[in-house]
Design a protein around this motif. Structure first.
Motif, PDB file in Angstrom:
ATOM      1  N   VAL A  49       0.887  -1.153   0.000  1.00 46.78           N
ATOM      2  CA  VAL A  49       0.000   0.000   0.000  1.00 46.78           C
ATOM      3  C   VAL A  49       0.930   1.208   0.000  1.00 46.78           C
ATOM      4  O   VAL A  49       1.768   1.361   0.888  1.00 46.78           O
ATOM      5  CB  VAL A  49      -0.942  -0.006   1.227  1.00 46.78           C
ATOM      6  CG1 VAL A  49      -1.677   1.313   1.345  1.00 46.78           C
ATOM      7  CG2 VAL A  49      -1.934  -1.155   1.113  1.00 46.78           C
ATOM      8  N   ARG A  50       0.797   2.022  -1.042  1.00 48.97           N
ATOM      9  CA  ARG A  50       1.738   3.123  -1.264  1.00 48.97           C
ATOM     10  C   ARG A  50       1.091   4.477  -0.990  1.00 48.97           C
ATOM     11  O   ARG A  50       0.009   4.756  -1.487  1.00 48.97           O
ATOM     12  CB  ARG A  50       2.240   3.073  -2.700  1.00 48.97           C
ATOM     13  CG  ARG A  50       2.934   1.768  -3.040  1.00 48.97           C
ATOM     14  CD  ARG A  50       3.443   1.757  -4.466  1.00 48.97           C
ATOM     15  NE  ARG A  50       2.381   1.956  -5.436  1.00 48.97           N
ATOM     16  CZ  ARG A  50       1.970   1.038  -6.288  1.00 48.97           C
ATOM     17  NH1 ARG A  50       2.530  -0.138  -6.312  1.00 48.97           N
ATOM     18  NH2 ARG A  50       1.006   1.304  -7.140  1.00 48.97           N
ATOM     19  N   PRO A  51       1.772   5.320  -0.222  1.00 49.86           N
ATOM     20  CA  PRO A  51       1.283   6.690  -0.020  1.00 49.86           C
ATOM     21  C   PRO A  51       1.609   7.544  -1.243  1.00 49.86           C
ATOM     22  O   PRO A  51       2.209   7.065  -2.197  1.00 49.86           O
ATOM     23  CB  PRO A  51       2.057   7.154   1.207  1.00 49.86           C
ATOM     24  CG  PRO A  51       3.336   6.392   1.146  1.00 49.86           C
ATOM     25  CD  PRO A  51       2.997   5.058   0.525  1.00 49.86           C
ATOM     26  N   GLY A  52       1.226   8.812  -1.189  1.00 50.92           N
ATOM     27  CA  GLY A  52       1.546   9.738  -2.274  1.00 50.92           C
ATOM     28  C   GLY A  52       0.316  10.383  -2.871  1.00 50.92           C
ATOM     29  O   GLY A  52       0.421  11.209  -3.763  1.00 50.92           O
ATOM     30  N   GLY A  53      -0.864   9.971  -2.413  1.00 54.30           N
ATOM     31  CA  GLY A  53      -2.084  10.613  -2.863  1.00 54.30           C
ATOM     32  C   GLY A  53      -2.652  10.106  -4.173  1.00 54.30           C
ATOM     33  O   GLY A  53      -3.731  10.513  -4.571  1.00 54.30           O
ATOM     34  N   ASN A 107       5.793   2.927   2.123  1.00 49.07           N
ATOM     35  CA  ASN A 107       5.019   1.747   1.726  1.00 49.07           C
ATOM     36  C   ASN A 107       4.775   0.842   2.925  1.00 49.07           C
ATOM     37  O   ASN A 107       5.641   0.698   3.788  1.00 49.07           O
ATOM     38  CB  ASN A 107       5.783   0.945   0.671  1.00 49.07           C
ATOM     39  CG  ASN A 107       5.829   1.635  -0.658  1.00 49.07           C
ATOM     40  OD1 ASN A 107       5.265   2.703  -0.857  1.00 49.07           O
ATOM     41  ND2 ASN A 107       6.523   1.016  -1.597  1.00 49.07           N
ATOM     42  N   GLU A 108       3.597   0.230   2.961  1.00 44.58           N
ATOM     43  CA  GLU A 108       3.278  -0.758   3.985  1.00 44.58           C
ATOM     44  C   GLU A 108       2.943  -2.072   3.290  1.00 44.58           C
ATOM     45  O   GLU A 108       2.297  -2.081   2.246  1.00 44.58           O
ATOM     46  CB  GLU A 108       2.059  -0.334   4.818  1.00 44.58           C
ATOM     47  CG  GLU A 108       2.307   0.835   5.717  1.00 44.58           C
ATOM     48  CD  GLU A 108       1.098   1.200   6.559  1.00 44.58           C
ATOM     49  OE1 GLU A 108       1.288   1.969   7.515  1.00 44.58           O
ATOM     50  OE2 GLU A 108      -0.031   0.733   6.268  1.00 44.58           O
ATOM     51  N   GLN A 109       3.397  -3.170   3.882  1.00 40.94           N
ATOM     52  CA  GLN A 109       3.082  -4.496   3.363  1.00 40.94           C
ATOM     53  C   GLN A 109       1.688  -4.899   3.844  1.00 40.94           C
ATOM     54  O   GLN A 109       1.404  -4.898   5.035  1.00 40.94           O
ATOM     55  CB  GLN A 109       4.120  -5.505   3.869  1.00 40.94           C
ATOM     56  CG  GLN A 109       4.058  -6.837   3.194  1.00 40.94           C
ATOM     57  CD  GLN A 109       4.589  -6.805   1.774  1.00 40.94           C
ATOM     58  OE1 GLN A 109       5.484  -6.049   1.450  1.00 40.94           O
ATOM     59  NE2 GLN A 109       4.034  -7.639   0.912  1.00 40.94           N
ATOM     60  N   TRP A 110       0.785  -5.209   2.919  1.00 41.97           N
ATOM     61  CA  TRP A 110      -0.573  -5.656   3.207  1.00 41.97           C
ATOM     62  C   TRP A 110      -0.779  -7.015   2.556  1.00 41.97           C
ATOM     63  O   TRP A 110       0.044  -7.461   1.748  1.00 41.97           O
ATOM     64  CB  TRP A 110      -1.594  -4.661   2.663  1.00 41.97           C
ATOM     65  CG  TRP A 110      -1.766  -3.421   3.502  1.00 41.97           C
ATOM     66  CD1 TRP A 110      -0.796  -2.566   3.939  1.00 41.97           C
ATOM     67  CD2 TRP A 110      -2.995  -2.900   4.005  1.00 41.97           C
ATOM     68  NE1 TRP A 110      -1.344  -1.555   4.672  1.00 41.97           N
ATOM     69  CE2 TRP A 110      -2.703  -1.735   4.733  1.00 41.97           C
ATOM     70  CE3 TRP A 110      -4.317  -3.312   3.897  1.00 41.97           C
ATOM     71  CZ2 TRP A 110      -3.681  -0.980   5.348  1.00 41.97           C
ATOM     72  CZ3 TRP A 110      -5.301  -2.557   4.511  1.00 41.97           C
ATOM     73  CH2 TRP A 110      -4.974  -1.396   5.231  1.00 41.97           C
ATOM     74  N   GLN A 111      -1.881  -7.683   2.903  1.00 39.78           N
ATOM     75  CA  GLN A 111      -2.220  -8.966   2.305  1.00 39.78           C
ATOM     76  C   GLN A 111      -3.683  -8.987   1.879  1.00 39.78           C
ATOM     77  O   GLN A 111      -4.517  -8.322   2.496  1.00 39.78           O
ATOM     78  CB  GLN A 111      -1.986 -10.113   3.290  1.00 39.78           C
ATOM     79  CG  GLN A 111      -0.541 -10.344   3.608  1.00 39.78           C
ATOM     80  CD  GLN A 111      -0.332 -11.519   4.546  1.00 39.78           C
ATOM     81  OE1 GLN A 111      -1.269 -12.081   5.099  1.00 39.78           O
ATOM     82  NE2 GLN A 111       0.922 -11.886   4.742  1.00 39.78           N
ATOM     83  N   GLY A 133      -1.128  -5.111  12.094  1.00 39.87           N
ATOM     84  CA  GLY A 133      -2.228  -4.609  12.912  1.00 39.87           C
ATOM     85  C   GLY A 133      -2.694  -3.226  12.542  1.00 39.87           C
ATOM     86  O   GLY A 133      -3.752  -3.063  11.982  1.00 39.87           O
ATOM     87  N   LYS A 134      -1.928  -2.215  12.838  1.00 45.74           N
ATOM     88  CA  LYS A 134      -2.358  -0.839  12.607  1.00 45.74           C
ATOM     89  C   LYS A 134      -1.588  -0.227  11.448  1.00 45.74           C
ATOM     90  O   LYS A 134      -0.378  -0.338  11.371  1.00 45.74           O
ATOM     91  CB  LYS A 134      -2.144  -0.008  13.869  1.00 45.74           C
ATOM     92  CG  LYS A 134      -2.632   1.426  13.725  1.00 45.74           C
ATOM     93  CD  LYS A 134      -2.911   2.047  15.074  1.00 45.74           C
ATOM     94  CE  LYS A 134      -3.365   3.456  15.007  1.00 45.74           C
ATOM     95  NZ  LYS A 134      -4.533   3.720  14.207  1.00 45.74           N
ATOM     96  N   SER A 135      -2.317   0.417  10.573  1.00 45.07           N
ATOM     97  CA  SER A 135      -1.680   1.157   9.491  1.00 45.07           C
ATOM     98  C   SER A 135      -1.396   2.571   9.981  1.00 45.07           C
ATOM     99  O   SER A 135      -2.211   3.167  10.684  1.00 45.07           O
ATOM    100  CB  SER A 135      -2.604   1.225   8.274  1.00 45.07           C
ATOM    101  OG  SER A 135      -2.048   2.080   7.298  1.00 45.07           O
ATOM    102  N   TYR A 136      -0.259   3.094   9.577  1.00 50.70           N
ATOM    103  CA  TYR A 136       0.089   4.461   9.951  1.00 50.70           C
ATOM    104  C   TYR A 136      -0.124   5.430   8.799  1.00 50.70           C
ATOM    105  O   TYR A 136       0.221   6.592   8.890  1.00 50.70           O
ATOM    106  CB  TYR A 136       1.528   4.512  10.479  1.00 50.70           C
ATOM    107  CG  TYR A 136       1.628   3.725  11.763  1.00 50.70           C
ATOM    108  CD1 TYR A 136       1.182   4.283  12.958  1.00 50.70           C
ATOM    109  CD2 TYR A 136       2.081   2.425  11.777  1.00 50.70           C
ATOM    110  CE1 TYR A 136       1.213   3.563  14.139  1.00 50.70           C
ATOM    111  CE2 TYR A 136       2.117   1.695  12.948  1.00 50.70           C
ATOM    112  CZ  TYR A 136       1.683   2.272  14.128  1.00 50.70           C
ATOM    113  OH  TYR A 136       1.701   1.553  15.294  1.00 50.70           O
ATOM    114  N   LEU A 137      -0.723   4.915   7.722  1.00 52.45           N
ATOM    115  CA  LEU A 137      -1.035   5.768   6.587  1.00 52.45           C
ATOM    116  C   LEU A 137      -2.368   6.475   6.814  1.00 52.45           C
ATOM    117  O   LEU A 137      -3.225   6.006   7.557  1.00 52.45           O
ATOM    118  CB  LEU A 137      -1.092   4.944   5.292  1.00 52.45           C
ATOM    119  CG  LEU A 137       0.224   4.303   4.868  1.00 52.45           C
ATOM    120  CD1 LEU A 137       0.015   3.437   3.639  1.00 52.45           C
ATOM    121  CD2 LEU A 137       1.280   5.357   4.603  1.00 52.45           C
TER     122      LEU A 137
END
Length: 167
Positions: free
Chosen positions: A39-43, A68-72, A93-97
């Motif tokens: 999951v990629r930030p940047g809008g 970037n955060e690793q998701w499944q 657990g928690k996303s910081y995005l």
């Protein structure tokens, strides 16, 4: 019907959903339906999809902040072929995005149950569901509700009923 109504309806689903997901997960172990994605930030708006037979789950989102955060994503079909499930989550657990929008869409089935969470169970913490006014459920989508969503997302869970061929 997209989600149960009334107190007894929610209790019934609360008891039924773990059993259904356990069956689907057991079936998925035979045919692995879990995929990792960033999951990629940047809008910018991004999408990730997985298909299993006639069924597809697509997660579309836009996020800001962090890295970037690793998701499944896990998809599966029940042994009797009556239910399709799609789970999207951050294993930590928690996303910081900061999510500005999200939508999970299923194709080939109609949503019977769905829930969105600001925190997924991990490290001794429990799932924390979004408030009902933060997201909406239709026959085929679960999405943020404009102006009500508080920008936190860590997990989406969908159970959808597959079309049944009548003889």
């Amino acid at each position: 019907m997209a989600a149960p109504s009334g107190r007894s309806g929610w209790r019934l689903w609360a008891a039924l959903v773990p059993a259904v997901l356990l069956c689907v997960a057991a079936r998925a172990a035979e045919d692995p339906g879990t995929a990792e994605f960033d999951v990629r930030p940047g809008g910018e708006v991004h999408s990730f999809s997985r298909s299993l037979g006639d069924y597809t789950c697509t997660f579309t989102y836009s996020a800001q902040g962090g890295t970037n955060e690793q998701w499944q994503m896990n998809i599966g079909v029940s042994e009797d072929n009556l239910l399709f499930s799609c789970s999207i989550w951050r294993p930590q657990g928690k996303s910081y995005l900061f999510f500005t929008q999200f939508k999970a869409e299923v194709k080939g089935a109609k949503i019977e149950y769905a829930m969105a969470y600001s925190q997924a169970a991990a490290g001794g913490h429990s799932d924390i569901p979004l408030k009902e006014e933060e997201f909406e459920i239709t026959e085929t989508t679960v999405s943020h509700r404009e102006g009500k969503f508080r920008f936190e997302l860590s997990k989406l869970m969908i159970v959808a009923k597959t079309p049944r061929d009548e003889l």
